[in-house]
Design a protein around this motif. Sequence first.
Motif, PDB file in Angstrom:
ATOM      1  N   ILE A  13       0.781  -1.272   0.075  1.00 37.86           N
ATOM      2  CA  ILE A  13      -0.099   0.106   0.008  1.00 37.86           C
ATOM      3  C   ILE A  13       0.749   1.221  -0.028  1.00 37.86           C
ATOM      4  N   SER A  14       2.269   1.021   0.439  1.00 38.37           N
ATOM      5  CA  SER A  14       2.843   2.227   0.396  1.00 38.37           C
ATOM      6  C   SER A  14       3.211   3.140  -0.800  1.00 38.37           C
ATOM      7  N   HIS A  15       2.871   2.389  -1.824  1.00 37.53           N
ATOM      8  CA  HIS A  15       3.220   3.255  -3.086  1.00 37.53           C
ATOM      9  C   HIS A  15       1.734   3.289  -3.903  1.00 37.53           C
ATOM     10  N   ILE A  16       0.718   3.188  -3.119  1.00 36.71           N
ATOM     11  CA  ILE A  16      -0.617   3.372  -3.658  1.00 36.71           C
ATOM     12  C   ILE A  16      -1.171   4.774  -3.191  1.00 36.71           C
ATOM     13  N   ASP A  17      -1.703   5.554  -4.050  1.00 40.26           N
ATOM     14  CA  ASP A  17      -2.248   7.132  -3.689  1.00 40.26           C
ATOM     15  C   ASP A  17      -3.527   6.874  -2.947  1.00 40.26           C
ATOM     16  N   PRO A  18      -3.681   7.353  -1.682  1.00 41.21           N
ATOM     17  CA  PRO A  18      -3.075   8.232  -1.049  1.00 41.21           C
ATOM     18  C   PRO A  18      -2.221   8.024   0.014  1.00 41.21           C
ATOM     19  N   PHE A  19      -1.897   6.668   0.189  1.00 44.51           N
ATOM     20  CA  PHE A  19      -1.122   6.078   1.282  1.00 44.51           C
ATOM     21  C   PHE A  19       0.418   6.447   1.167  1.00 44.51           C
ATOM     22  N   ASP A  20       0.721   6.779  -0.122  1.00 48.20           N
ATOM     23  CA  ASP A  20       1.973   7.150  -0.463  1.00 48.20           C
ATOM     24  C   ASP A  20       2.245   8.485   0.283  1.00 48.20           C
ATOM     25  N   LYS A  21       1.418   9.201   0.886  1.00 52.72           N
ATOM     26  CA  LYS A  21       1.528  10.344   1.381  1.00 52.72           C
ATOM     27  C   LYS A  21       1.491  10.537   2.915  1.00 52.72           C
ATOM     28  N   ILE A  22       1.270   9.499   3.367  1.00 54.16           N
ATOM     29  CA  ILE A  22       1.017   8.992   4.774  1.00 54.16           C
ATOM     30  C   ILE A  22       2.521   8.956   5.521  1.00 54.16           C
ATOM     31  N   PRO A  23       2.493   9.459   6.876  1.00 47.90           N
ATOM     32  CA  PRO A  23       3.844   9.280   7.284  1.00 47.90           C
ATOM     33  C   PRO A  23       4.159   7.807   7.740  1.00 47.90           C
ATOM     34  N   GLU A  24       5.128   7.367   7.583  1.00 47.82           N
ATOM     35  CA  GLU A  24       5.628   6.016   7.864  1.00 47.82           C
ATOM     36  C   GLU A  24       5.100   5.246   9.021  1.00 47.82           C
ATOM     37  N   GLU A  25       5.160   6.162  10.250  1.00 46.13           N
ATOM     38  CA  GLU A  25       4.704   5.637  11.568  1.00 46.13           C
ATOM     39  C   GLU A  25       3.259   5.474  11.349  1.00 46.13           C
ATOM     40  N   SER A  26       2.369   6.244  10.860  1.00 50.09           N
ATOM     41  CA  SER A  26       0.954   6.378  10.555  1.00 50.09           C
ATOM     42  C   SER A  26       0.518   4.940   9.633  1.00 50.09           C
ATOM     43  N   LEU A  27       1.340   4.982   8.556  1.00 54.37           N
ATOM     44  CA  LEU A  27       1.197   3.864   7.594  1.00 54.37           C
ATOM     45  C   LEU A  27       1.337   2.381   8.559  1.00 54.37           C
ATOM     46  N   ARG A  28       2.246   2.361   9.179  1.00 58.58           N
ATOM     47  CA  ARG A  28       2.526   1.147   9.971  1.00 58.58           C
ATOM     48  C   ARG A  28       1.326   0.810  10.821  1.00 58.58           C
ATOM     49  N   GLU A  29       0.573   1.824  11.498  1.00 57.73           N
ATOM     50  CA  GLU A  29      -0.444   1.709  12.324  1.00 57.73           C
ATOM     51  C   GLU A  29      -1.672   1.321  11.537  1.00 57.73           C
ATOM     52  N   ILE A  30      -1.803   1.855  10.394  1.00 59.09           N
ATOM     53  CA  ILE A  30      -2.931   1.540   9.555  1.00 59.09           C
ATOM     54  C   ILE A  30      -2.795   0.027   9.051  1.00 59.09           C
ATOM     55  N   ASP A 588      -1.816   6.848 -23.356  1.00 58.25           N
ATOM     56  CA  ASP A 588      -2.152   5.237 -22.721  1.00 58.25           C
ATOM     57  C   ASP A 588      -2.233   5.116 -21.377  1.00 58.25           C
ATOM     58  N   PRO A 589      -3.470   4.468 -20.856  1.00 51.53           N
ATOM     59  CA  PRO A 589      -3.714   3.939 -19.719  1.00 51.53           C
ATOM     60  C   PRO A 589      -2.372   3.231 -18.861  1.00 51.53           C
ATOM     61  N   ASN A 590      -1.654   2.544 -19.813  1.00 53.74           N
ATOM     62  CA  ASN A 590      -0.543   1.980 -19.189  1.00 53.74           C
ATOM     63  C   ASN A 590       0.531   2.982 -18.471  1.00 53.74           C
ATOM     64  N   SER A 591       0.355   4.206 -18.798  1.00 56.58           N
ATOM     65  CA  SER A 591       1.046   4.986 -17.988  1.00 56.58           C
ATOM     66  C   SER A 591       0.570   5.768 -16.836  1.00 56.58           C
ATOM     67  N   PHE A 592      -0.928   5.235 -16.627  1.00 60.18           N
ATOM     68  CA  PHE A 592      -1.296   5.741 -15.091  1.00 60.18           C
ATOM     69  C   PHE A 592      -1.021   4.944 -14.166  1.00 60.18           C
ATOM     70  N   GLY A 593      -0.997   5.565 -12.857  1.00 59.66           N
ATOM     71  CA  GLY A 593      -0.552   4.827 -11.726  1.00 59.66           C
ATOM     72  C   GLY A 593      -1.986   4.828 -10.712  1.00 59.66           C
ATOM     73  N   SER A 594      -1.909   4.494  -9.689  1.00 56.66           N
ATOM     74  CA  SER A 594      -3.113   4.491  -8.842  1.00 56.66           C
ATOM     75  C   SER A 594      -3.565   6.087  -8.492  1.00 56.66           C
ATOM     76  N   PHE A 595      -2.678   6.677  -8.502  1.00 59.76           N
ATOM     77  CA  PHE A 595      -3.144   8.173  -8.302  1.00 59.76           C
ATOM     78  C   PHE A 595      -4.174   8.616  -9.490  1.00 59.76           C
ATOM     79  N   GLU A 596      -3.368   8.661 -10.807  1.00 62.74           N
ATOM     80  CA  GLU A 596      -4.336   8.881 -11.903  1.00 62.74           C
ATOM     81  C   GLU A 596      -5.362   8.353 -11.948  1.00 62.74           C
TER      82      GLU A 596
END
Length: 621
Positions: A13-30, A588-596
């Motif tokens: 989940i750490s590279h999926i928007d919007p989890f990539d914007k969460i502080p590391e400590e909060s991400l671990r808790e989630i 091209d949709p192949n250029s989209f990430g989860s954010f887009e």
Amino acid sequence: MHHSLIPNIIQFISHIDPFDKIPEESLREIASYVQITYLSKGEVVDLCEPGKEKALYIIRTGSMEQRKANGTLRARLGDEDLFGFTFLDEHMDNEKGYKAIALDNTLLYLIPHSALQSLFKSCPSCAEHFASQAEVRLKSAFDVVWSNKEKGLFIRKVEEIASSRIAIVTADQSIQDVAYEMRCVQNTSCAVVYDNNKIVGLMTDRDMTKRVIAEKVSVERPISEVMTLNPLTIKPDDLILQAASLMMQYSVRNLPVVQDNKVVGLLTTSHLVQNHRVQAIFLIQKIKYAKNIEKLETYTYERQAVFEALVEGNVAAETICKVMTMIMDAYMRRIIQIGIEKLGEAPCDFSWIVAGSHARNEIHMLSDQDNAIILSDDATDDDREYFKALTAFVTEGLDKCNYPLCSGHFMASTPKWCQPLRIWKRYYKKWVANPEYECLLNISVFLEIRTVWGNNNYEDILRNELHTNIRNNREFLSTLIRDAVKTNPPLGIFNSLVLENSGENKKVLNIKKYAITLIIDLARIYGLAVECEASSTQARFTAANEKGVMSDDAYKNILGAYQFILNFRFSHQLEALKKGEIPNNHIDPNSFGSFERKHLKDAFRIITDLQEAAKIRFGSI
């Protein structure tokens, strides 16, 4: 959950928007709260099920299909897609909900609503990324890259740097009294002159020197005899760059800042001294003094550099459009001027107008020419020969400067679009009265017009003519609606394909056809309904909102969607330019990430909702 699974969940989940914007400590808790569930093909997740805890769902592997309560397809989702945002709102009307069905064997991560609420308390800045409202989520996508200081001319408005000191006088006051007001009372270099509550003139300290002292004019004479008539003004919320461009174009050093006919400040050239961060203002100045078309051609790469700097700086899409429009205006005015220098002064009064995106102040790197000429009604056949030569020179000159000729021939060099005012009035009357396909195509181009050279009264006359004709034939708006909703935005991106409402899947997303044009068409309809004088997409929606024709929620949503989609297109164009490729609108949709994918899906739904609202409001007029 077993602690051994947490690192794997965090990694995913750490590279999926919007989890990539969460502080590391909060991400671990989630991650520690994540529940894992497996669905077999055909199993259903009923998000409206009573007593069931609300949750945000992440697809780890597999695919899901969302169906509205009436069975209509809402979207298809694949790996890394999220759903359940709307159900995080405790006040959500469950009847507006949907079911999610597994299209394949699917592994889901569930994050309970209570866990997200804990996250928001410990990290309030995260809340908007998970907001139930699409408009709020879209807004969170506009992260600032440049600091405000670095953005300088591009994001700052006139009101931010203008002086509040300005002398306000009346036309019958003596020169002596005005000089005293300027020097001793306000300590300013400029006075604005009113007559019957209307701004009629301007007087500066330089004018005092040249027109009074040097000419030995009695200081007892009224200021109206020596003032500059009909001065240029600027609005508080206009860009500083717009003010600078006006100053250069008309060689003035003072611009009164006016809101609702009331002077609220003064902008002078000295206010601009510190605003030299980006080169757009200097490019406009170079264009103004270019001696020939060949010299103008050499500035193409500088124009591209300005565009790239704006996009890379994540400057607001509306501002990027305004800056690029100002540059195109500068090119057009200079080429018209060079043409007149070659051919001689025009034999009759005329107005060179621009239409379409140019008139809306929405120019970008793919914009072509949309322009026309309105001649005075006393124009002769000999006069037409002059304009035939002038329009050919200007349109071809713009083409050489990389502003392509219009493929539909909506240009002043086409005889049909170089006509006297009376013919243009006839055009508008015919287009509104009988909006069959060809008329609808013509008026869709000329529904917005703006003067770049010549008599700007013609523009006002034609706009009034348009509003009058529509007022007398309200069925016209219904026709526009029927045409505007023929095309629907896609349902979303699924398995590297663009999922369309028609049931067909496309390999690329035409962002102009399936998003931008739809929003522009809706803005036109709402703007015409309230007789908005402005042409820009944002201004039209604003006018509709202020007149109560569009709700606050719909207004915020559509502007958020429009800004995101424009920025998305600009980023795509920027990547093409950097690769040395010709930019286009096909992504091209192949250029989209989860954010887009996530934000595009939000934007598409907002457009669809507004299409439905417009059909209800205007479809049966």
